[in-house]
Each structure stands twice: as structure tokens, then as C-alpha cells.
Design a protein around this motif. Structure first.
Motif, mmCIF file in Angstrom:
data_model
loop_
_atom_site.group_PDB
_atom_site.id
_atom_site.type_symbol
_atom_site.label_atom_id
_atom_site.label_comp_id
_atom_site.label_asym_id
_atom_site.label_seq_id
_atom_site.Cartn_x
_atom_site.Cartn_y
_atom_site.Cartn_z
ATOM 1 N N THR A 194 1.065 -1.078 -0.174
ATOM 2 C CA THR A 194 -0.021 0.091 0.048
ATOM 3 C C THR A 194 0.898 1.102 -0.124
ATOM 4 O O THR A 194 1.727 1.302 0.863
ATOM 5 C CB THR A 194 -0.890 0.079 1.145
ATOM 6 O OG1 THR A 194 -1.854 -1.299 1.145
ATOM 7 C CG2 THR A 194 -1.807 1.229 1.183
ATOM 8 N N HIS A 195 0.682 2.285 -0.998
ATOM 9 C CA HIS A 195 1.609 3.254 -1.147
ATOM 10 C C HIS A 195 0.694 4.429 -1.634
ATOM 11 O O HIS A 195 -0.250 4.325 -2.139
ATOM 12 C CB HIS A 195 2.810 2.968 -2.299
ATOM 13 C CG HIS A 195 3.507 1.669 -1.705
ATOM 14 N ND1 HIS A 195 4.287 1.879 -0.723
ATOM 15 C CD2 HIS A 195 3.401 0.601 -2.299
ATOM 16 C CE1 HIS A 195 4.804 0.351 -0.792
ATOM 17 N NE2 HIS A 195 4.329 -0.321 -1.586
ATOM 18 N N THR A 196 1.416 5.713 -1.277
ATOM 19 C CA THR A 196 0.630 6.848 -1.655
ATOM 20 C C THR A 196 1.881 7.397 -2.634
ATOM 21 O O THR A 196 3.098 7.429 -2.382
ATOM 22 C CB THR A 196 0.341 7.701 -0.539
ATOM 23 O OG1 THR A 196 1.184 8.271 0.147
ATOM 24 C CG2 THR A 196 -0.633 6.916 0.400
ATOM 25 N N CYS A 232 6.137 8.811 -0.558
ATOM 26 C CA CYS A 232 5.080 8.095 -0.220
ATOM 27 C C CYS A 232 4.872 8.448 1.392
ATOM 28 O O CYS A 232 5.798 8.156 2.073
ATOM 29 C CB CYS A 232 5.476 6.648 -0.223
ATOM 30 S SG CYS A 232 4.013 5.453 0.613
ATOM 31 N N VAL A 234 3.185 6.813 3.587
ATOM 32 C CA VAL A 234 2.617 5.978 4.456
ATOM 33 C C VAL A 234 3.698 5.870 5.548
ATOM 34 O O VAL A 234 5.023 5.780 5.377
ATOM 35 C CB VAL A 234 2.509 4.419 3.689
ATOM 36 C CG1 VAL A 234 2.184 3.298 4.537
ATOM 37 C CG2 VAL A 234 1.531 4.548 2.752
ATOM 38 N N HIS A 237 7.828 4.545 5.101
ATOM 39 C CA HIS A 237 8.027 4.520 3.637
ATOM 40 C C HIS A 237 9.008 5.378 3.136
ATOM 41 O O HIS A 237 9.914 5.128 2.527
ATOM 42 C CB HIS A 237 6.959 4.407 2.780
ATOM 43 C CG HIS A 237 6.113 3.098 3.016
ATOM 44 N ND1 HIS A 237 5.110 2.541 2.002
ATOM 45 C CD2 HIS A 237 5.846 2.292 4.130
ATOM 46 C CE1 HIS A 237 4.605 1.161 2.556
ATOM 47 N NE2 HIS A 237 5.036 1.247 3.903
ATOM 48 N N MET A 242 11.257 5.652 -0.011
ATOM 49 C CA MET A 242 10.359 5.821 -0.931
ATOM 50 C C MET A 242 10.316 7.269 -1.326
ATOM 51 O O MET A 242 9.088 8.069 -0.951
ATOM 52 C CB MET A 242 9.023 5.152 -0.487
ATOM 53 C CG MET A 242 8.406 4.576 -1.661
ATOM 54 S SD MET A 242 7.160 3.502 -1.039
ATOM 55 C CE MET A 242 6.435 3.047 -2.608
HETATM 56 CU CU LIG Z 1 4.823 3.228 0.147
#
Ligand SMILES: [Cu+2]
Length: 254
Positions: A194-196, A232, A234, A237, A242
């Protein structure tokens, strides 16, 4: 008002208490029950005085502070919800209700404590309901991502498309993504987890892409030439790696 009501009510309770205490003491005709019957009523007013003069003055500020905190938290929830005018109306109506309610209560000197408690509870429920309904609206707006926090996605065709892959190893597939100025379409491709994707820069605050598993999300942004930081959000992350940059070159020299 409440203390006078309580002080009026307590002596009646004590009078009845002493009456019932004295009757068995006389019936028993023993020497020992008499002092206990004499002692008990003198103990009760003392604890009652302790309750009304010590406990109530201590409890009242705590209870009112809690009520104010509850009111403020729910009101701020309402204010944080999407529409600014809606929040303003909610805040104004609630404040007017509180002001007129207080004015009405102070104009009713014979209002009983019970009725007061009921009206306060009703008011708190109203404020709580307002906070709960508006937090739903606030969360709904947030899940739409791009419309939250004032970010307005650009309208019109994109001059370039950037594909950014969200790898399960908590990285993007590259550390820098070169592109040209103008409207860009960012395609965020999930490769596990799950990433943003959000921007560090304030002008893109509110822009957010999110993927789960192999989902693909996309959104448009309008770039001026420069270097932008993406990551990201999260927890953990970004620190794991990330994050990256989007380097935007001049539109005339792609
Ligand atoms: Cu992520």
C-alpha cells in the motif's frame, strides 16, 4: 443556582434521616444507641458541607472544562469539514444556540436542576452530532484526495505522462523523473503493498495518489520548470527510501 438548590434539598434529607435514626434509639432504650444517634446527624452535615463546599467547587470547573473541550473539538471538526460556508453556518448556529440558551436559563430562576441537566445534555448531544456528521464529510473529502486541501487539478490535455512505480521494496523505480513544463499526467503503478504519492511542495499539498497491490492511480498536475520532491506518506516508507524528484525542464526544450 445549583448550589442553592442542593443546599435547600439537603436539610430536608437530613431531617428525615435524624427522625428515622432517633426512633429505633428510643425503642431500644439502651445507653449506647443514644450517643450513636446523637453522633450520626452531626457527622452527616459535616460530610454534606464537605461535599457542597469542597467537592462541588472542585468538580464544577473540571466538568465545565471537559464540556468546553468537547464543544471545541466537535466545533473544530465541523470547521475542518470541506465547505467553508457550511462550517461557518454550523459554528454560528451553535454559538447562537449556546448564547440564547444561557440567556434563557438565567431568565428562569425557578428552573429545576433536572431541567438544566437535561438541556445541557441535549446541547452536548447536538454539538456531538454536528461533529460526527461533519467528520464524515471531512473524511469523504479526504478520500477523494485531489479535491482536499485546496488542490485544484488542472483542466486540459497533458503535455507529458510520468509513470512512477511503487515497488514492494519501498522504493520508486527511479530516483529522478525528468519531464517538461506544463500539464503532466502522473500514473502511479502499484507493484505490491500500500503506497501513496504526495509532493513536498506546498503548491501541490492536497494532491495524493494511492495504490494497493497492483492498482493504478493517476492525476494531473501543472509544473513550472524546477525540481519537485515526491514521496510516499505511509508511515516509515519515506525513511525507507520511498522518495524521489521530478525534474521539470523548460517546455520549449524537452
Ligand atoms: Cu509506500
Amino acid at each position: 443556582m445549583t448550589t442553592t438548590d442542593i443546599e435547600k434539598a439537603e436539610p430536608e434529607g437530613d431531617g428525615e434521616g435524624t427522625g428515622t435514626d432517633i426512633v429505633p434509639a428510643e425503642g431500644g432504650s439502651g445507653f449506647t444507641p443514644v450517643p450513636s444517634a446523637v453522633l450520626e446527624p452531626s457527622e452527616d452535615p459535616r460530610t454534606e458541607a464537605l461535599r457542597t463546599r469542597l467537592l462541588l467547587p472542585l468538580l464544577l470547573p473540571i466538568v465545565s472544562a471537559l464540556a468546553i473541550a468537547f464543544y471545541a473539538i466537535n466545533l473544530s471538526r465541523a470547521l475542518l469539514a470541506g465547505s467553508a460556508t457550511g462550517a461557518l453556518i454550523v459554528a454560528s448556529v451553535l454559538t447562537l444556540v449556546v448564547l440564547f440558551g444561557a440567556a434563557w436559563i438565567s431568565s428562569q430562576p425557578n428552573l429545576s436542576t433536572g431541567a438544566l441537566v437535561v438541556s445541557v445534555v441535549v446541547l452536548l448531544f447536538t454539538v456531538g452530532a454536528a461533529g460526527l456528521t461533519t467528520i464524515g464529510a471531512a473524511e469523504g473529502g479526504h478520500s477523494e484526495g485531489e479535491e482536499a486541501a485546496g488542490f485544484v487539478p488542472p483542466k486540459g490535455p497533458a503535455v507529458a505522462t510520468i509513470e512512477i512505480d511503487a515497488l514492494a521494496s519501498l522504493k520508486f523505480q527511479a530516483s529522478d523523473f525528468p519531464t517538461t513544463a506544463g500539464i503532466n499526467e502522473i500514473t502511479y503503478v502499484g507493484k505490491g503493498g500500500t503506497h501513496t504519492l504526495v509532493f513536498e511542495e506546498a503548491e501541490f499539498r492536497g494532491f495524493k495518489l494511492a495504490v494497493n497491490g497492483d492498482e493504478v492511480d493517476s492525476g494531473k498536475v501543472e509544473f513550472e520548470p524546477g525540481v519537485y520532491t515526491i514521496f510516499c506518506d505511509v508511515p516509515g516508507h519515506r525513511a525507507a527510501g520511498m522518495e524521489g524528484t521530478i525534474t521539470v525542464g523548460d517546455a520549449l526544450t524537452p
